[in-house]
Design a protein around this motif. Sequence first.
Motif, PDB file in Angstrom:
ATOM      1  N   ASP A 456       0.808  -1.221   0.000  1.00  0.00           N
ATOM      2  CA  ASP A 456       0.000   0.000   0.000  1.00  0.00           C
ATOM      3  C   ASP A 456       0.843   1.274   0.000  1.00  0.00           C
ATOM      4  N   LEU A 457       2.043   1.205   0.594  1.00  0.00           N
ATOM      5  CA  LEU A 457       2.829   2.427   0.740  1.00  0.00           C
ATOM      6  C   LEU A 457       4.316   2.120   0.638  1.00  0.00           C
ATOM      7  N   LEU A 458       5.030   2.991  -0.084  1.00  0.00           N
ATOM      8  CA  LEU A 458       6.482   2.951  -0.107  1.00  0.00           C
ATOM      9  C   LEU A 458       6.990   4.054   0.810  1.00  0.00           C
ATOM     10  N   LEU A 459       7.774   3.677   1.835  1.00  0.00           N
ATOM     11  CA  LEU A 459       8.436   4.633   2.717  1.00  0.00           C
ATOM     12  C   LEU A 459       9.928   4.510   2.428  1.00  0.00           C
ATOM     13  N   ALA A 460      10.474   5.494   1.697  1.00  0.00           N
ATOM     14  CA  ALA A 460      11.842   5.347   1.205  1.00  0.00           C
ATOM     15  C   ALA A 460      12.647   6.615   1.414  1.00  0.00           C
ATOM     16  N   ASP A 461      13.954   6.405   1.555  1.00  0.00           N
ATOM     17  CA  ASP A 461      14.871   7.543   1.603  1.00  0.00           C
ATOM     18  C   ASP A 461      14.965   8.148   0.202  1.00  0.00           C
ATOM     19  N   VAL A 462      15.120   9.458   0.145  1.00  0.00           N
ATOM     20  CA  VAL A 462      15.286  10.116  -1.152  1.00  0.00           C
ATOM     21  C   VAL A 462      16.613   9.710  -1.780  1.00  0.00           C
ATOM     22  N   VAL A 463      17.666   9.671  -0.969  1.00  0.00           N
ATOM     23  CA  VAL A 463      19.009   9.370  -1.471  1.00  0.00           C
ATOM     24  C   VAL A 463      19.311   7.900  -1.175  1.00  0.00           C
ATOM     25  N   LEU A 464      19.136   7.054  -2.192  1.00  0.00           N
ATOM     26  CA  LEU A 464      19.364   5.618  -2.044  1.00  0.00           C
ATOM     27  C   LEU A 464      20.521   5.184  -2.928  1.00  0.00           C
ATOM     28  N   PRO A 465      21.281   4.166  -2.513  1.00  0.00           N
ATOM     29  CA  PRO A 465      22.311   3.628  -3.394  1.00  0.00           C
ATOM     30  C   PRO A 465      21.686   3.112  -4.690  1.00  0.00           C
ATOM     31  N   GLY A 466      22.117   3.661  -5.798  1.00  0.00           N
ATOM     32  CA  GLY A 466      21.679   3.152  -7.094  1.00  0.00           C
ATOM     33  C   GLY A 466      20.478   3.843  -7.705  1.00  0.00           C
ATOM     34  N   CYS A 467      19.677   4.547  -6.916  1.00  0.00           N
ATOM     35  CA  CYS A 467      18.458   5.134  -7.478  1.00  0.00           C
ATOM     36  C   CYS A 467      17.849   6.105  -6.481  1.00  0.00           C
ATOM     37  N   ALA A 468      17.324   7.236  -6.957  1.00  0.00           N
ATOM     38  CA  ALA A 468      16.626   8.175  -6.092  1.00  0.00           C
ATOM     39  C   ALA A 468      15.298   7.568  -5.655  1.00  0.00           C
ATOM     40  N   GLY A 469      14.855   7.922  -4.442  1.00  0.00           N
ATOM     41  CA  GLY A 469      13.641   7.335  -3.893  1.00  0.00           C
ATOM     42  C   GLY A 469      12.412   7.569  -4.754  1.00  0.00           C
ATOM     43  N   HIS A 470      12.245   8.774  -5.297  1.00  0.00           N
ATOM     44  CA  HIS A 470      11.035   9.036  -6.082  1.00  0.00           C
ATOM     45  C   HIS A 470      11.072   8.324  -7.440  1.00  0.00           C
ATOM     46  N   LYS A 471      12.287   8.048  -7.959  1.00  0.00           N
ATOM     47  CA  LYS A 471      12.377   7.274  -9.197  1.00  0.00           C
ATOM     48  C   LYS A 471      12.019   5.811  -8.947  1.00  0.00           C
ATOM     49  N   LEU A 472      12.447   5.314  -7.789  1.00  0.00           N
ATOM     50  CA  LEU A 472      12.051   3.956  -7.402  1.00  0.00           C
ATOM     51  C   LEU A 472      10.529   3.867  -7.295  1.00  0.00           C
ATOM     52  N   TYR A 473       9.927   4.906  -6.713  1.00  0.00           N
ATOM     53  CA  TYR A 473       8.461   4.935  -6.584  1.00  0.00           C
ATOM     54  C   TYR A 473       7.796   4.898  -7.955  1.00  0.00           C
ATOM     55  N   ASP A 474       8.318   5.673  -8.914  1.00  0.00           N
ATOM     56  CA  ASP A 474       7.741   5.677 -10.263  1.00  0.00           C
ATOM     57  C   ASP A 474       7.797   4.290 -10.886  1.00  0.00           C
ATOM     58  N   GLU A 475       8.919   3.577 -10.675  1.00  0.00           N
ATOM     59  CA  GLU A 475       9.056   2.224 -11.226  1.00  0.00           C
ATOM     60  C   GLU A 475       8.036   1.269 -10.598  1.00  0.00           C
ATOM     61  N   LEU A 476       7.967   1.284  -9.261  1.00  0.00           N
ATOM     62  CA  LEU A 476       7.083   0.339  -8.567  1.00  0.00           C
ATOM     63  C   LEU A 476       5.613   0.639  -8.834  1.00  0.00           C
ATOM     64  N   LYS A 477       5.302   1.915  -9.018  1.00  0.00           N
ATOM     65  CA  LYS A 477       3.906   2.302  -9.232  1.00  0.00           C
ATOM     66  C   LYS A 477       3.383   1.786 -10.575  1.00  0.00           C
ATOM     67  N   GLN A 478       4.293   1.582 -11.531  1.00  0.00           N
ATOM     68  CA  GLN A 478       3.860   1.043 -12.827  1.00  0.00           C
ATOM     69  C   GLN A 478       3.325  -0.380 -12.659  1.00  0.00           C
ATOM     70  N   GLU A 479       3.932  -1.120 -11.715  1.00  0.00           N
ATOM     71  CA  GLU A 479       3.485  -2.492 -11.476  1.00  0.00           C
ATOM     72  C   GLU A 479       2.364  -2.537 -10.445  1.00  0.00           C
ATOM     73  N   ARG A 480       2.312  -1.541  -9.551  1.00  0.00           N
ATOM     74  CA  ARG A 480       1.295  -1.501  -8.497  1.00  0.00           C
ATOM     75  C   ARG A 480       0.660  -0.101  -8.526  1.00  0.00           C
ATOM     76  N   PRO A 481      -0.352   0.104  -9.367  1.00  0.00           N
ATOM     77  CA  PRO A 481      -0.905   1.456  -9.586  1.00  0.00           C
ATOM     78  C   PRO A 481      -1.460   2.117  -8.326  1.00  0.00           C
ATOM     79  N   GLY A 482      -1.878   1.336  -7.353  1.00  0.00           N
ATOM     80  CA  GLY A 482      -2.454   1.931  -6.144  1.00  0.00           C
ATOM     81  C   GLY A 482      -1.426   2.321  -5.091  1.00  0.00           C
ATOM     82  N   LEU A 483      -0.160   2.173  -5.401  1.00  0.00           N
ATOM     83  CA  LEU A 483       0.899   2.429  -4.419  1.00  0.00           C
ATOM     84  C   LEU A 483       1.002   3.919  -4.089  1.00  0.00           C
ATOM     85  N   GLU A 484       1.095   4.239  -2.802  1.00  0.00           N
ATOM     86  CA  GLU A 484       1.355   5.609  -2.340  1.00  0.00           C
ATOM     87  C   GLU A 484       2.788   5.676  -1.814  1.00  0.00           C
TER      88      GLU A 484
END
Length: 537
Positions: A456-484
Amino acid sequence: MSHSTTDPDQYFRGIVDSLPLVVCRWLPDTTLTYANRLYRDLIAGGADPVGARWLHAFVPRHRQDEVRVFVEELVASPRTIGYEHEIEQPDGKHRHFTWTDHPIFDQNGRIVEFQSIGLDVTEKRKIEAERERLEVQVMNAERLEAVGRLAGGVAHDVNNMLGVILGCTEFSLNIAPPETRLREDLLEIQEAARRSADLTRQMLAYARQSPAAPSPVDLNERIDSMLRLLRRLIGTQIELHWQPGPALWPVRVAPAQLDQILLNLVVNARDAILELEPPASFGPGRPRIKISTRNTTAGLVNGDGPVRPGPRRKEYVVLSVADTGVGMGAETQKHLFDPFFTTKPVGHGTGLGLATVSSAVEHAGGLIEVRSEPGRGTTFELYFPPEPNAAAQILPRPRTSAPAARARETVLVVEDETSLRSVVERFLSQLDYRVISAGDAHSAREVARSHTGDIDLLLADVVLPGCAGHKLYDELKQERPGLEAVLMSGYPLDMVPPEHGSLPNSIEFLQKPFSLTDLGERVRTALDARKDTRELT
């Protein structure tokens, strides 16, 4: 055919008088036998100096012995030489000249007198001194910028550790018995961690050359929390007197900047007191630093002291810091807030303390008044504009970690700081969230793909090894459209490094270090917003 009757000596004297050079002749005992117009104007103050001994008349007293030895050596071994030395005018002002001295001999080869030609380099020396001063300032600024960048990186990591300290402290407070020494110690740890968090935010603001975020502040409460540290700073020889004003209006200022203002003013006051032998005082007893606050509806109380420019208002909240120290003269007060200006010995002050105070007060929309006299101490009065409708405003007090509403949603926590991730997982689990976690973006993708239920929710750091947190969110949201998502960072929102991109306004942001209550409320807000959106559709 006409013949000129002009005196050749007069003719050549006219030429010499028109030169942009100082020209004179003098005997071995330094008695002047000739001085051209520029000598008379620049050195003799318009008078005719012929017959005067330039060594006594125009050389500063502190240099006369040195120059006398120089003249004796020149007479003993006459030669053409070049040099620079300082001249004192009749009005006491000093000028700098480069000189060329040429000996004049009689027919028997004996020294008769010297001829000197001088070039006034006073303005050139001023320009060079100003250039050197600016070069030092640039070097200091570059050094401070480098320190700021280092501090920014350190502060980001420190915020993660402070998050662990605050989280563990809140867990312990929830089970600590009331009215016990253990609970008091935990509260002290919590307050120290919060103040440390404020200081790291200020370090980050400096590192990014951005102002720290202001918020409504009760000056009395903030100063109360600083007293223990301030007393340690000034030592036991000096009394610290605190007089809080009643019913003080809240002001909008960055809390960490307010701390820095107090620290700078109190340290300066301490140093001013320690300069006196014996230290002065307002009355019997130890020397004293007095901090006080008050509301005023009369604007500036004294209009005759140096005031830093700022908007003039009728209502102010005044913070006053007064000392019984050495005091300052008018000339020092003129440069008081100039960057890198200091009256302290080399190595004992950067000259940035009061410049920082001035900048912070100006950022808060306030102004500063200074009253001081040599030997009679100094008073700084800082005038802060109150918050709108301040009389009716009640400032929120720090909240304790009361549990948020219970829930059964699933939260994916992505945080590379293991200890902080553990604290967050533990707290969310206590609120009955299902928690899955990962330490970096790559692991988070694998966890999300292997998880068979809802996320239901991604709680992530903005500065992550390998990928910014909001970019990770964009990727995961494509597979899980209801993700916040709720994104967190040790950097303030407006200071996230540009290589990580800008965060969309639609994503909730949580500044580290955060209280567990803030964490629970932010997670709940993001999930409830999703619920509200679904009901509307």
